[in-house]
Design an enzyme around this catalytic site. Structure first.
Site, PDB file in Angstrom:
ATOM      1  N   ASP A 143      39.973  38.705  43.098  1.00  0.00           N
ATOM      2  CA  ASP A 143      40.703  38.381  44.296  1.00  0.00           C
ATOM      3  C   ASP A 143      42.272  38.965  44.353  1.00  0.00           C
ATOM      4  O   ASP A 143      42.939  38.909  45.190  1.00  0.00           O
ATOM      5  CB  ASP A 143      40.895  36.907  44.696  1.00  0.00           C
ATOM      6  N   LYS A 159      44.373  33.382  50.113  1.00  0.00           N
ATOM      7  CA  LYS A 159      43.446  33.799  50.860  1.00  0.00           C
ATOM      8  C   LYS A 159      42.364  32.996  51.506  1.00  0.00           C
ATOM      9  O   LYS A 159      42.252  31.765  50.895  1.00  0.00           O
ATOM     10  CB  LYS A 159      42.601  35.304  50.509  1.00  0.00           C
TER      11      LYS A 159
END
Ligand code: C5P
Length: 339
Positions: free
Chosen positions: A162, A11
Site C-alpha cells: 500500500d 486509505k
C-alpha cells in the site's frame, strides 16, 4: 542536527477485488484506493550515531473529528513492542541509507525517526504503509536526495503493497499486489465525501484475513481491468459512490470478527448511505455526504457501545480524497508539543 517533517494519508479501498493466491503466496488484486484525511506524521532528524532509530507516539483522534488528536500513552507503550526491524518507517530509512552514503559519504550521520500515529494499527487503513511513505518523503528532503515521486513509488513497493497509494494520494487503481497504480483523479480542493470510521479494540492481521479468504474459496477467477475504473473515474470520486463499493475480503473479515456486520448495520440505521469493511478490516467505514452526517453516525456507534453494543476503541470522522505524502513546512501544533 537538522530535521524535516512529512505526512502521508491512510486509505480506504472503495473497491477491492482479489483472485486466488499466486505461486508467491500473494493475492492478485484490482483495487480502487481513496486516500483519506487521517494522516501519519514522521519527523526525520539527523543524529551522530550511525544507523536508523525509530520511536512511535500513538494518538487518540477526536471522536467526531472536532479538535486535535491527543497522545495516547497506553497505545504508545503497546507500540514499543514494534521493533526497529519490523517498523516500516525504519525499513524506509534503511532502504535510503545507501543513497545517503553515496551522496554525503559513508560517514554521513545517522537518522532518528519519530512517528506520530493517528491511523490504527492492523485496522485495514494502511497505517504502516503511510509511515513508510511519510518516512521516504521526509528523508528524501532531509538529505536532499532529489528522488522523484516515481522513484519513491518503486522503492515504496518493496516495503509494502500500500506504500505507493499512500505516496500518491487522491484516487488510484492498483493492480498486481495493489502496488502498481494508475491515477483515477487527483484530490480536489474540498472533500468529495465523508467517512465515519469505527476502530475496534483489536486489529485483524492481513495474512489471517487472506488465509480465511482462501479457506472460503472466495478468489475471483478473472479480475477486472483497471480501465473499467479509469473509464468511469467520475463515479468513484463524487458523493454518489455508495452503490459501487465492493470488497471481496469483507466476508472473510466478518467471519473473523462478526461484530463488523452489527457496526455496519448500525451505521445504516444512523443515516449512512452505505458501509464497507476497509481493506482487510476490521475498520468499518460508513459513507456520508456531509461532515454532520458522518458525526451523527460516529455518535450513534458510541451510544451503541455504551449501551452494550460492539465495543470500539474509538471512532473518527474523515474525508476523501486527501493529498499524497508531502513535506510539512508548518507541522501541526499537536506534533510539536509532543516532541
Ligand atoms: O504487503 P503487505 O506487507 O502489506 O502484506 C502483508 C501480508 O498480507 C502478506 O505477507 C501476505 O500474506 C498478505 N497479502 C496477500 N496478498 C496481497 C497483499 C497482502 O496475500 N495482495
Amino acid at each position: 542536527m537538522r530535521e524535516t517533517v512529512a505526512s502521508a494519508p491512510g486509505k480506504v479501498n472503495l473497491v477491492l477485488r482479489s483472485g486466488a493466491p499466486a505461486a508467491d503466496g500473494y493475492h492478485p488484486l484490482t483495487t480502487v484506493f481513496e486516500a483519506v484525511s487521517l494522516r501519519e506524521y514522521v519527523v526525520a532528524r539527523t543524529r551522530k550515531k550511525p544507523g536508523v532509530g525509530v520511536r512511535t507516539l500513538a494518538y487518540t483522534l477526536p471522536a467526531t473529528g472536532e479538535g486535535e488528536p491527543r497522545l495516547n500513552e497506553e497505545l504508545t507503550r503497546d507500540l514499543r513492542a514494534l521493533t526497529e526491524q519490523e517498523h516500516l518507517a525504519a525499513k524506509a530509512g534503511r532502504a535510503l541509507a545507501p543513497l545517503v552514503a553515496a551522496k554525503w559519504g559513508p560517514s554521513a550521520a545517522g537518522l532518528e525517526l519519530t512517528v506520530h500515529k493517528t491511523i490504527p494499527v492492523a485496522g485495514g487503513m494502511a497505517g504502516g504503509s503511510a509511515d513508510a511513505a511519510a518516512a521516504l518523503v521526509a528523508i528524501n528532503a532531509l538529505w536532499e536526495l532529489g528522488l522523484t515521486g516515481e522513484q519513491l513509488e518503486i522503492l515504496g513497493r518493496t516495503l509494502g503493497a500500500d506504500v505507493p497509494a499512500c505516496l500518491r494520494g487522491g484516487w488510484s487503481v492498483g493492480e498486481e499486489r495493489g502496488d502498481h497504480l494508475t491515477t483515477l483523479a487527483d484530490p480536489g480542493e474540498k472533500p468529495s465525501h465523508w467517512w465515519a470510521l469505527a476502530f475496534f479494540e483489536e486489529g485483524l492481521s492481513t495474512p489471517a484475513v487472506f488465509a480465511r479468504f482462501d479457506q472460503m474459496e472466495l478468489g475471483q477467477v478473472a479480475l477486472p481491468e483497471a480501465s473499467q475504473y479509469t473509464d468511469q473515474a467520475g463515479s468513484y470520486t463524487g458523493p454518489q459512490v455508495a452503490s459501487l463499493l465492493q470488497n471481496d475480503l469483507a466476508p472473510a473479515a466478518i467471519r473473523l470478527r462478526p461484530e463488523i456486520q452489527e457496526v455496519g448495520q448500525a451505521a445504516i440505521g444512523a443515516g449512512a448511505q452505505a458501509w464497507m469493511v476497509s481493506g482487510s478490516g476490521p475498520t468499518v467505514a460508513a459513507l456520508a455526504d456531509t461532515r454532520q452526517e458522518a458525526v451523527k453516525i460516529a455518535e450513534s456507534w458510541l451510544e451503541n457501545a455504551a449501551g452494550g453494543g460492539p465495543k470500539l476503541r474509538e471512532t473518527a470522522v474523515a474525508w476523501g480524497a486527501d493529498a499524497g505524502a508531502r513535506v510539512e513546512t508548518v507541522p501541526p501544533k499537536w506534533i510539536q508539543t509532543a516532541r
